[in-house]
Scaffold this active site. Structure first.
Site, PDB file in Angstrom:
ATOM      1  N   TYR A  17      -2.103  -8.951  -3.046  1.00  0.00           N
ATOM      2  CA  TYR A  17      -2.251  -7.751  -2.229  1.00  0.00           C
ATOM      3  C   TYR A  17      -2.363  -7.987  -0.734  1.00  0.00           C
ATOM      4  O   TYR A  17      -2.256  -7.036   0.032  1.00  0.00           O
ATOM      5  CB  TYR A  17      -3.464  -6.939  -2.709  1.00  0.00           C
ATOM      6  CG  TYR A  17      -3.208  -6.344  -4.055  1.00  0.00           C
ATOM      7  CD1 TYR A  17      -2.493  -5.167  -4.180  1.00  0.00           C
ATOM      8  CD2 TYR A  17      -3.626  -6.987  -5.214  1.00  0.00           C
ATOM      9  CE1 TYR A  17      -2.212  -4.634  -5.425  1.00  0.00           C
ATOM     10  CE2 TYR A  17      -3.349  -6.460  -6.463  1.00  0.00           C
ATOM     11  CZ  TYR A  17      -2.646  -5.282  -6.557  1.00  0.00           C
ATOM     12  OH  TYR A  17      -2.358  -4.761  -7.787  1.00  0.00           O
TER      13      TYR A  17
ATOM     14  N   GLY B  86      -1.081  -8.968   2.898  1.00  0.00           N
ATOM     15  CA  GLY B  86       0.226  -8.985   3.549  1.00  0.00           C
ATOM     16  C   GLY B  86       0.893  -7.624   3.451  1.00  0.00           C
ATOM     17  O   GLY B  86       0.270  -6.625   3.111  1.00  0.00           O
TER      18      GLY B  86
ATOM     19  N   HIS C  61      -8.414  -2.318   0.357  1.00  0.00           N
ATOM     20  CA  HIS C  61      -7.899  -1.760   1.607  1.00  0.00           C
ATOM     21  C   HIS C  61      -6.576  -1.031   1.373  1.00  0.00           C
ATOM     22  O   HIS C  61      -6.349   0.046   1.904  1.00  0.00           O
ATOM     23  CB  HIS C  61      -7.709  -2.874   2.640  1.00  0.00           C
ATOM     24  CG  HIS C  61      -7.136  -2.383   3.914  1.00  0.00           C
ATOM     25  ND1 HIS C  61      -5.794  -2.447   4.180  1.00  0.00           N
ATOM     26  CD2 HIS C  61      -7.723  -1.805   4.988  1.00  0.00           C
ATOM     27  CE1 HIS C  61      -5.572  -1.936   5.374  1.00  0.00           C
ATOM     28  NE2 HIS C  61      -6.723  -1.540   5.883  1.00  0.00           N
TER      29      HIS C  61
END
Length: 50
Positions: A27, A29, A48
């Protein structure tokens, strides 16, 4: 913000955040690749993003 995150990573780990974490786990990047987060850092990116 992203700049503050980068500064925190650099200070705490000594690693260049954008080159190190751009493709970290599933997750971190640009976009997510799906699947179960691989580690705590990847889990943070998951939270996030989602």
């Amino acid at each position: 913000d992203l700049w503050q995150w980068g500064q925190m990573i650099l200070k705490e780990t000594g690693k260049l955040p954008f080159s190190y974490y751009t493709a970290y786990g599933c997750y971190c990047g640009w976009g997510g690749r799906g699947g179960k987060p691989k580690a705590d850092t990847d889990r943070c990116c998951f939270v996030h993003d989602c």
